[in-house]
Design a protein around this motif. Structure first.
Motif, mmCIF file in Angstrom:
data_model
loop_
_atom_site.group_PDB
_atom_site.id
_atom_site.type_symbol
_atom_site.label_atom_id
_atom_site.label_comp_id
_atom_site.label_asym_id
_atom_site.label_seq_id
_atom_site.Cartn_x
_atom_site.Cartn_y
_atom_site.Cartn_z
ATOM 1 N N ARG A 115 60.315 34.066 40.970
ATOM 2 C CA ARG A 115 59.858 34.961 42.035
ATOM 3 C C ARG A 115 61.051 35.602 42.742
ATOM 4 O O ARG A 115 62.193 35.169 42.593
ATOM 5 N N GLU A 116 60.761 36.597 43.537
ATOM 6 C CA GLU A 116 61.815 37.292 44.273
ATOM 7 C C GLU A 116 62.569 36.344 45.217
ATOM 8 O O GLU A 116 63.764 36.502 45.442
ATOM 9 N N ASP A 117 61.839 35.362 45.786
ATOM 10 C CA ASP A 117 62.489 34.448 46.731
ATOM 11 C C ASP A 117 63.272 33.336 46.042
ATOM 12 O O ASP A 117 63.882 32.498 46.707
ATOM 13 N N GLY A 118 63.262 33.313 44.703
ATOM 14 C CA GLY A 118 64.039 32.325 43.975
ATOM 15 C C GLY A 118 63.227 31.176 43.414
ATOM 16 O O GLY A 118 63.682 30.474 42.512
ATOM 17 N N ARG A 119 62.021 30.955 43.947
ATOM 18 C CA ARG A 119 61.163 29.905 43.395
ATOM 19 C C ARG A 119 60.536 30.394 42.082
ATOM 20 O O ARG A 119 60.589 31.572 41.756
ATOM 21 N N PHE A 120 59.913 29.465 41.359
ATOM 22 C CA PHE A 120 59.353 29.786 40.049
ATOM 23 C C PHE A 120 57.845 29.550 40.023
ATOM 24 O O PHE A 120 57.346 28.614 40.640
ATOM 25 N N ASP A 121 57.134 30.412 39.283
ATOM 26 C CA ASP A 121 55.777 30.093 38.855
ATOM 27 C C ASP A 121 55.896 29.273 37.573
ATOM 28 O O ASP A 121 56.991 29.123 37.011
ATOM 29 N N ASN A 122 54.761 28.770 37.079
ATOM 30 C CA ASN A 122 54.813 27.915 35.888
ATOM 31 C C ASN A 122 53.978 28.433 34.725
ATOM 32 O O ASN A 122 54.398 28.357 33.578
ATOM 33 N N TYR A 123 52.788 28.981 35.021
ATOM 34 C CA TYR A 123 51.812 29.261 33.960
ATOM 35 C C TYR A 123 51.647 30.753 33.686
ATOM 36 O O TYR A 123 51.458 31.548 34.614
ATOM 37 N N LYS A 124 51.669 31.111 32.399
ATOM 38 C CA LYS A 124 51.326 32.466 31.976
ATOM 39 C C LYS A 124 50.377 32.370 30.786
ATOM 40 O O LYS A 124 50.518 31.481 29.934
ATOM 41 N N ASP A 125 49.421 33.286 30.723
ATOM 42 C CA ASP A 125 48.459 33.244 29.617
ATOM 43 C C ASP A 125 49.023 33.943 28.384
ATOM 44 O O ASP A 125 50.178 34.403 28.376
ATOM 45 N N SER A 126 48.198 34.039 27.359
ATOM 46 C CA SER A 126 48.662 34.626 26.094
ATOM 47 C C SER A 126 48.987 36.105 26.231
ATOM 48 O O SER A 126 49.692 36.671 25.388
ATOM 49 N N ASN A 127 48.475 36.734 27.305
ATOM 50 C CA ASN A 127 48.795 38.142 27.570
ATOM 51 C C ASN A 127 50.016 38.288 28.469
ATOM 52 O O ASN A 127 50.292 39.378 28.971
ATOM 53 N N ARG A 128 50.678 37.164 28.723
ATOM 54 C CA ARG A 128 51.921 37.134 29.491
ATOM 55 C C ARG A 128 51.699 37.463 30.966
ATOM 56 O O ARG A 128 52.603 37.973 31.641
ATOM 57 N N GLN A 129 50.503 37.131 31.453
ATOM 58 C CA GLN A 129 50.159 37.351 32.851
ATOM 59 C C GLN A 129 50.096 36.017 33.586
ATOM 60 O O GLN A 129 49.669 35.003 33.025
ATOM 61 N N LEU A 130 50.506 36.010 34.848
ATOM 62 C CA LEU A 130 50.411 34.798 35.654
ATOM 63 C C LEU A 130 48.954 34.385 35.797
ATOM 64 O O LEU A 130 48.070 35.224 35.939
ATOM 65 N N THR A 131 48.694 33.078 35.761
ATOM 66 C CA THR A 131 47.326 32.578 35.864
ATOM 67 C C THR A 131 47.075 32.018 37.264
ATOM 68 O O THR A 131 48.000 31.736 38.028
#
Length: 246
Positions: free
Chosen positions: A106-122
Motif C-alpha cells: 500500500r501507499e503507507d507501506g503496509r501490505f495486503d495479502n490476497y489477490k484473485d486470479s484476475n489480480r484484483q484485491l479480495t
C-alpha cells in the motif's frame, strides 16, 4: 503414500546397507546424499505475476489466486537457491516474486495479502488480520538484502525501497508470529546494515515476544501463547536470532 514411501528404491537400498553394516560389523559410516533440487513444480505454479496460492495435487490451481505469504516464501527460496547454484532461472523467478511483493504494498507501506486470479484485491484483506503476512514480507525482504553482494543491483534497490516503506510500521506489530517474522527480517537486514535503529528495534520486539512468554507460561506450560497452533518453531527461533544480533 506415507505407508508405501519406505518401499521406494532409495529406502530399500538404505535398509540393505544397514543390514550389511550390521552383519559385517562395519565401522564405516553411511553417506546420505540429497537428490538434486528440481524447480519444475515451482515453475509450473508461477505465472508472470507471481506464485499461485494452491495446487490440486500436482496441477496448479489458478482459481486459488495469489498471496503475499506464498510469494514471500518463494522469494526466500529462490534467493537461497541462487546463492548455492547461480542458476539464472532462480533470479528470473525471484524478480517475479519481488515484483508481486512491491505491487501489493500500500501507499503507507503496509501490505495486503490476497489477490484473485484476475489480480484484483479480495475482500479477504478486510476480514483477516494481515500482521503475519506483513511480517513474512519483511522477513523475505531482509533475507534478500542480506545476500545483496551476490544479487543484481536492480533487485537489491527494489527490495531496499520496499523495505524502507514497510519498516516504519514495525513498532505497531502485536501478534507473536508477526513479531517473530519481523525479527527474522531485521536480523538478516542487520547482517549487512549495522544500523543502531535496527538493533534497537530488534531489542524492543524481542522484549515484546518475551513479554508474551511471561504472560502465558507457567511451571507446566513453557510457551508464548496459551495454545499451540501453526509455525510454532518461528517463536523461539526469533529469540535465538535476537540473541545473535545483540
Amino acid at each position: 503414500y506415507a505407508f508405501t514411501h519406505e518401499t521406494t528404491w532409495e529406502n530399500i537400498a538404505l535398509k540393505y546397507a544397514f543390514l550389511f553394516a550390521e552383519v559385517t560389523e562395519s565401522k564405516g559410516k553411511l553417506r546420505f546424499n540429497f537428490p538434486p533440487l528440481k524447480l519444475d513444480h515451482i515453475k509450473e505454479l508461477t505465472t508472470d505475476y507471481g506464485i499461485l496460492q494452491f495446487s490440486k495435487f500436482s496441477q496448479p490451481d489458478l482459481s486459488s489466486g495469489y498471496t503475499l505469504d506464498d510469494n514471500a516464501r518463494a522469494l526466500i527460496d529462490m534467493v537461497m537457491y541462487y546463492d548455492t547454484s547461480s542458476d539464472p532461472i532462480a533470479l528470473d523467478l525471484a524478480k517475479i516474486y519481488l515484483n508481486f511483493i512491491t505491487e501489493i504494498q500500500r501507499e503507507d507501506g503496509r501490505f495486503d495479502n490476497y489477490k484473485d486470479s484476475n489480480r484484483q484485491l479480495t475482500k479477504q484483506n478486510e476480514l483477516v488480520n494481515l500482521e503475519d503476512s506483513n511480517g513474512r514480507a519483511l522477513w523475505s525482504l531482509g533475507f534478500l538484502l542480506s545476500y545483496q553482494k551476490n544479487l543484481p543491483i536492480d533487485l537489491v534497490q527494489q527490495a531496499q525501497k520496499t523495505w524502507d516503506k514497510a519498516v516504519v510500521h514495525i513498532n505497531a506489530v502485536t501478534s507473536p508470529r508477526a513479531i517473530a517474522y519481523t525479527l527474522k527480517g531485521l536480523y538478516y537486514y542487520y547482517q549487512v546494515n549495522k544500523e543502531v535503529k535496527i538493533k534497537t528495534a530488534i531489542i524492543l520486539l524481542a522484549d515484546k515476544l518475551l513479554n508474551h512468554y511471561h504472560i502465558n507460561s507457567d511451571d507446566d506450560w513453557c510457551w508464548y501463547e496459551d495454545y499451540m497452533t501453526y509455525a510454532n518453531n518461528v517463536l523461539p527461533e526469533a529469540m535465538l536470532f535476537s540473541f545473535l544480533a545483540t
